[in-house]
Design a protein around this motif. Sequence first.
Motif, PDB file in Angstrom:
ATOM      1  N   GLY A   1       2.977  27.403   6.631  1.00 26.82           N
ATOM      2  CA  GLY A   1       3.500  27.950   5.379  1.00 26.82           C
ATOM      3  C   GLY A   1       3.761  26.895   4.315  1.00 26.82           C
ATOM      4  O   GLY A   1       3.916  27.222   3.146  1.00 26.82           O
ATOM      5  N   LYS A   2       3.850  25.645   4.690  1.00 26.29           N
ATOM      6  CA  LYS A   2       4.143  24.595   3.705  1.00 26.29           C
ATOM      7  C   LYS A   2       2.933  23.678   3.594  1.00 26.29           C
ATOM      8  O   LYS A   2       2.499  23.091   4.577  1.00 26.29           O
ATOM      9  N   ARG A   3       2.416  23.563   2.376  1.00 29.92           N
ATOM     10  CA  ARG A   3       1.194  22.790   2.137  1.00 29.92           C
ATOM     11  C   ARG A   3       1.523  21.454   1.477  1.00 29.92           C
ATOM     12  O   ARG A   3       1.972  21.422   0.340  1.00 29.92           O
ATOM     13  N   PHE A   4       1.285  20.362   2.190  1.00 29.47           N
ATOM     14  CA  PHE A   4       1.513  19.015   1.662  1.00 29.47           C
ATOM     15  C   PHE A   4       0.214  18.322   1.238  1.00 29.47           C
ATOM     16  O   PHE A   4       0.233  17.192   0.764  1.00 29.47           O
ATOM     17  N   GLY A   5      -0.932  18.969   1.443  1.00 30.00           N
ATOM     18  CA  GLY A   5      -2.201  18.264   1.267  1.00 30.00           C
ATOM     19  C   GLY A   5      -2.569  17.955  -0.171  1.00 30.00           C
ATOM     20  O   GLY A   5      -2.209  18.680  -1.100  1.00 30.00           O
TER      21      GLY A   5
ATOM     22  N   GLY B   1       0.816  -1.203   0.000  1.00 31.05           N
ATOM     23  CA  GLY B   1       0.000   0.000   0.000  1.00 31.05           C
ATOM     24  C   GLY B   1       0.851   1.255   0.000  1.00 31.05           C
ATOM     25  O   GLY B   1       2.075   1.200   0.204  1.00 31.05           O
ATOM     26  N   TYR B   2       0.188   2.367  -0.229  1.00 28.10           N
ATOM     27  CA  TYR B   2       0.833   3.672  -0.346  1.00 28.10           C
ATOM     28  C   TYR B   2      -0.051   4.690   0.367  1.00 28.10           C
ATOM     29  O   TYR B   2      -1.269   4.732   0.129  1.00 28.10           O
ATOM     30  N   TYR B   3       0.546   5.461   1.260  1.00 31.73           N
ATOM     31  CA  TYR B   3      -0.186   6.506   1.965  1.00 31.73           C
ATOM     32  C   TYR B   3       0.407   7.856   1.574  1.00 31.73           C
ATOM     33  O   TYR B   3       1.556   8.152   1.920  1.00 31.73           O
ATOM     34  N   LEU B   4      -0.376   8.603   0.858  1.00 34.47           N
ATOM     35  CA  LEU B   4       0.057   9.920   0.424  1.00 34.47           C
ATOM     36  C   LEU B   4       0.171  10.841   1.648  1.00 34.47           C
ATOM     37  O   LEU B   4      -0.731  10.883   2.492  1.00 34.47           O
ATOM     38  N   TRP B   5       1.280  11.554   1.743  1.00 38.09           N
ATOM     39  CA  TRP B   5       1.387  12.608   2.751  1.00 38.09           C
ATOM     40  C   TRP B   5       1.144  13.916   2.039  1.00 38.09           C
ATOM     41  O   TRP B   5       1.957  14.284   1.209  1.00 38.09           O
ATOM     42  N   SER B   6       0.059  14.576   2.323  1.00 40.58           N
ATOM     43  CA  SER B   6      -0.873  14.263   3.393  1.00 40.58           C
ATOM     44  C   SER B   6      -2.297  14.388   2.859  1.00 40.58           C
ATOM     45  O   SER B   6      -2.510  14.992   1.803  1.00 40.58           O
ATOM     46  N   LEU B   7      -3.233  13.842   3.600  1.00 41.56           N
ATOM     47  CA  LEU B   7      -4.624  13.995   3.200  1.00 41.56           C
ATOM     48  C   LEU B   7      -4.942  15.462   2.925  1.00 41.56           C
ATOM     49  O   LEU B   7      -5.480  15.813   1.884  1.00 41.56           O
ATOM     50  N   MET B   8      -4.597  16.321   3.858  1.00 41.59           N
ATOM     51  CA  MET B   8      -4.924  17.750   3.717  1.00 41.59           C
ATOM     52  C   MET B   8      -3.804  18.612   4.264  1.00 41.59           C
ATOM     53  O   MET B   8      -2.968  18.149   5.027  1.00 41.59           O
ATOM     54  N   ASP B   9      -3.789  19.858   3.831  1.00 34.52           N
ATOM     55  CA  ASP B   9      -2.794  20.800   4.335  1.00 34.52           C
ATOM     56  C   ASP B   9      -2.870  20.813   5.861  1.00 34.52           C
ATOM     57  O   ASP B   9      -3.955  20.686   6.434  1.00 34.52           O
ATOM     58  N   ASN B  10      -1.724  20.999   6.510  1.00 37.45           N
ATOM     59  CA  ASN B  10      -1.743  20.966   7.976  1.00 37.45           C
ATOM     60  C   ASN B  10      -0.509  21.641   8.559  1.00 37.45           C
ATOM     61  O   ASN B  10       0.282  22.250   7.832  1.00 37.45           O
ATOM     62  N   PHE B  11      -0.365  21.536   9.864  1.00 43.11           N
ATOM     63  CA  PHE B  11       0.731  22.165  10.604  1.00 43.11           C
ATOM     64  C   PHE B  11       2.037  21.433  10.298  1.00 43.11           C
ATOM     65  O   PHE B  11       2.240  20.306  10.753  1.00 43.11           O
ATOM     66  N   GLU B  12       2.894  22.076   9.498  1.00 51.33           N
ATOM     67  CA  GLU B  12       4.118  21.410   9.063  1.00 51.33           C
ATOM     68  C   GLU B  12       5.257  21.703  10.054  1.00 51.33           C
ATOM     69  O   GLU B  12       6.272  22.291   9.719  1.00 51.33           O
TER      70      GLU B  12
END
Length: 472
Positions: free
Chosen positions: A435-439, A418-429
């Motif tokens: 300032g950094k959006r991984f969502g 399996g593969y889990y994308l980081w991250s579901l939604m933008d959050n506290f990085e």
Amino acid sequence: MPESLTESFPPAFLWGAATSAYQIEGAVREDGRTPSIWDTFSHTPGRTAGGDTGDIAVDHYHRYRDDVALMADLGLNAYRFSVSWSRVQPTGRGPAVQVGLDFYRRLVDELLAKGIQPALTLYHWDLPQELEDAGGWPERDTAFRFAEYARIVGEALGDRVDLWTTLNEPWCSAFLGYGSGVHAPGRTDPAAALRAAHHLNLAHGLGATALRSVLPARGRVAVSLNSSVVRPLSQGPADLAAARTIDDLANGVFHGPILHGAYPETLLAATASVTDWSYVLDGDLATARQPLDALGLNYYTPALVSAASGTADGPRADGHGGGDHSPWPGAEGVAFHQTPGERTEMGWTIDPEGLYELIMRYSAEAPGLPLYVTENGAAYDDKPDPDGAVHDPERIAYLHGHLSAVRRAIADGARVRGYYLWSLMDNFEWAYGYGKRFGAVYVDYTTLTRTPKSSAHWYAEAARTGTLPRPA
Ligand code: GBH
């Protein structure tokens, strides 16, 4: 083989997304939760960009139902989240707070109702502050406290969660938390960082044992390591030795005890001037090496290193390798270089080949053990169009490249489940704040409205079809 077969992922492949408690939950003072080291750290001036904290984060504690519905709409079949220790056992010891456990019970029930497999991480960096006040991870007792906490959560949720992870990226907990100090608790003591690493290994082993004693037979136990891909700048002996040193300090320090029951000899030698390792007691290494049901790999970018006499281009652009204090005890003779190529907003070079190498390495090092990519993703400076849509073609390209590497590894025999994308939604990085959006899902930090980015739709189609759509 027909093209379509080589392009397809196995039917049972997990298409997931990942988050962690402090990065998304907020509600830090609700229902008996007490401060963790990240509350203390983020509230200390100068520690995070803009003084950002997780006080509200993306308010997932109150919006979890909507967030699960969003995952279901996107067709995800797996979700990796972490439990906040301070919600469950506010002082880090003693009886559990039922209302804290109830939140995770409700979350898991919501996931199961929508056909989304939960993967629970016990520890994603948020130690209860009281345990830090008692010495934190450099203190041996913390490992035993972790085992008690693992048992509490295992007892409460073992009937509904099958995939359990003890620790997320203990490297960060030990070396960014106690070495470079860019993460909580912000200490800068190389000897303490190595002690912390050992006690995290011990905690993993004790925690895995505690979980085994309470989980039903179908319960599976794993650990997620930020297994680094370390490349030497040249094939010269000095650069090869530098790569060996960083590989030991990034990978061997955890994989050694956890997979093989020993620290690499080269690690012990390289760190001899920093620590005498006298806190490794008889039996600890056997405790750390517990049978595992799966191994989680978190991958973002490779490291490129040389002997320090080379022409180094300074500290790593991601800040983790830089700063006044090194997170690499005993590696004074090593220089870090920027891997050539395009970079994400973090300054991290995009290198899908590194993920392929990593998977193949651990397929060989842990034969037969199922692997999960428990984190992979990219930060970009996403902005909504005037009509509110968020287009992130760079993230689609990143995901396409890395998922192609996963598929290639599977074709070459790796057991990636399996593969889990980081991250579901933008959050506290963490130290970078908001300032950094991984969502894959955009969060408007004023209204907290969630909007799937075009990458979320792309990923949803991959999950639905089991093949990778062309990057748009
Ligand atoms: C993960 O950390 C975290 O698990 C997650 O919470 C976080 O939001 C996410 O990734 C994005 O940052 O050569 O010194 O730079 C990953 C952090 C990045 C730390 C790569 C180690 C390489 C070591 N890692 N870094 S260094």
